[in-house]
Write a protein that holds these residues in place. Structure first.
Motif, PDB file in Angstrom:
ATOM      1  N   LYS A 229       1.231  -1.498  -0.569  1.00 25.84           N
ATOM      2  CA  LYS A 229      -0.797   0.132   0.264  1.00 25.84           C
ATOM      3  C   LYS A 229       0.702   1.746   0.191  1.00 25.84           C
ATOM      4  O   LYS A 229       0.328   2.208  -0.206  1.00 25.84           O
ATOM      5  CB  LYS A 229      -1.029   0.326   1.324  1.00 25.84           C
ATOM      6  N   ILE A 230       2.065   1.485   0.616  1.00 28.00           N
ATOM      7  CA  ILE A 230       2.824   2.095   0.091  1.00 28.00           C
ATOM      8  C   ILE A 230       3.804   2.123  -1.518  1.00 28.00           C
ATOM      9  O   ILE A 230       4.031   1.412  -1.571  1.00 28.00           O
ATOM     10  CB  ILE A 230       4.319   1.492   1.357  1.00 28.00           C
ATOM     11  N   LYS A 231       3.158   3.837  -1.748  1.00 29.13           N
ATOM     12  CA  LYS A 231       3.756   3.973  -2.723  1.00 29.13           C
ATOM     13  C   LYS A 231       4.548   5.249  -3.446  1.00 29.13           C
ATOM     14  O   LYS A 231       4.829   5.331  -2.472  1.00 29.13           O
ATOM     15  CB  LYS A 231       2.397   3.908  -4.322  1.00 29.13           C
ATOM     16  N   HIS A 234       4.673   8.774  -0.837  1.00 27.74           N
ATOM     17  CA  HIS A 234       3.450   8.679   0.004  1.00 27.74           C
ATOM     18  C   HIS A 234       4.378   9.480   1.305  1.00 27.74           C
ATOM     19  O   HIS A 234       5.498   9.648   1.558  1.00 27.74           O
ATOM     20  CB  HIS A 234       4.106   7.305   0.802  1.00 27.74           C
TER      21      HIS A 234
END
Length: 331
Positions: A229-231, A234
């Motif tokens: 979920k970490i792009k 961020h």
């Protein structure tokens, strides 16, 4: 839920153990106490009977939350794992780092595991946790200023008094474990281990396998990095330590996500989340006894607990590991 014994002890813990660092808010941008309590209780309902905490997590806040969450549980049905050796309220030992507490006030965190400090810390933890004994008491980090034997003698005294059941260590290498065991019997070592952080496979894992010591893997999701979920780009909340953590450097996020993209189809085929696939892989690794997983709310806690339902064949485990072997991070 599955359960495993720690070393040669009779202490049985849940393979997915609730890690209560984030619950304390400190270094995670604050906490919502009721949500943290609900997360622990939701975990327990799914068989997560073991909770790992520490005084330094929120400077007592995490232990207080754990105590509140378990107050109605049968005490012999829950396992409390806590720690000693990191003081923010005195200036003895080695200055580990400077930080801010949940109120934004500057604090200096020291690694100190002198005998009198351990006895004091244990009493304070028992009060915050609302219990009269701790199932597993662990030194949080090695303390260069105190002989290992002195620290272990203090814990042995607490065991003899019935305030502690078993002794463990955290962040020890094999030589430090060997030295500690000249004074008392250790049942476990809690160390960082994840798909992107596997250094213990060279030293700690072989020692623990040979000597029948449990390994408690912390940060198996690498503080959220392995959720996918970490792009890149961020933005973390103010006070969140991950903003400066090496694994969250832009290039490392890109490289990690490229590997996650390769194994995600396997999770999709099984109808599970990427996080659940990661946790299952972790607890199937040689020498790894349990995975400590944090949650900020009940939804996250339930998802973590349900990772136990994931089944991975030997070929699937090998496929995942082969992908990880190609990962090289910077910094």
């Amino acid at each position: 839920m599955d359960y495993r014994k720690l070393g040669e002890s009779d202490l049985t813990v849940s393979v997915i153990t609730f890690g209560a660092w984030a619950a304390g808010g400190w270094m995670w941008g604050g906490t919502e106490r009721q949500e943290a309590v609900d997360a622990i209780r939701a975990s327990y309902d799914l068989g997560v009977t073991s909770i790992d905490t520490a005084p330094i997590y929120g400077q007592g806040t995490s232990e207080e939350i754990v105590g509140e969450a378990i107050k109605d549980f049968p005490r012999d049905k829950v396992q409390i794992l806590t720690k000693y050796g990191m003081r923010w309220d005195l200036t003895k030992g080695e200055l580990a780092f400077k930080s801010k507490n949940n109120a934004g006030k500057d604090i200096d965190v020291h690694r100190y595991a002198g005998k009198e400090s351990i006895i004091y810390e244990c009493e304070q933890s028992l009060k915050r946790l609302g219990t009269d004994y701790i199932d597993l008491y662990q030194i949080h980090w090695p303390d260069k200023t105190t002989p290992i034997s002195e620290s272990m003698e203090a814990v042995q005294r607490l065991i003899e008094q019935g305030k502690v059941r078993y002794a463990g260590v955290c962040n020890y290498n094999a030589d430090q474990m060997r030295e500690a065991e000249q004074t008392l019997t250790l049942v476990s070592n809690q160390v960082p281990y994840s798909m992107v952080r596997r250094e213990i496979e060279q030293d700690v894992v072989p020692y623990c396998l040979e000597h029948n010591k449990a390994i408690l893997a912390y940060s198996p999701l690498e503080r959220g990095l392995l959720t996918g979920k970490i792009k890149p780009g961020h933005i973390f909340a103010e006070g969140d330590h991950r903003a400066a953590y090496r694994y969250f450097k832009e290039e490392n996020i890109v490289r990690t996500n490229a590997i996650l993209d390769k194994i995600k189809p396997l999770a999709d085929d099984k109808g599970v989340t990427l996080s659940q696939l990661v946790l299952r892989w972790t607890i199937e690794r040689p020498g790894i006894t349990i995975a400590l997983v944090g949650a900020r709310n009940a939804e996250q806690a339930i998802q973590n607990a349900e990772a136990i339902r994931v089944h991975l064949s030997p070929d699937e485990l090998e496929f995942i590991t082969s992908q990880l072997d190609e990962l090289v991070l910077v910094g």
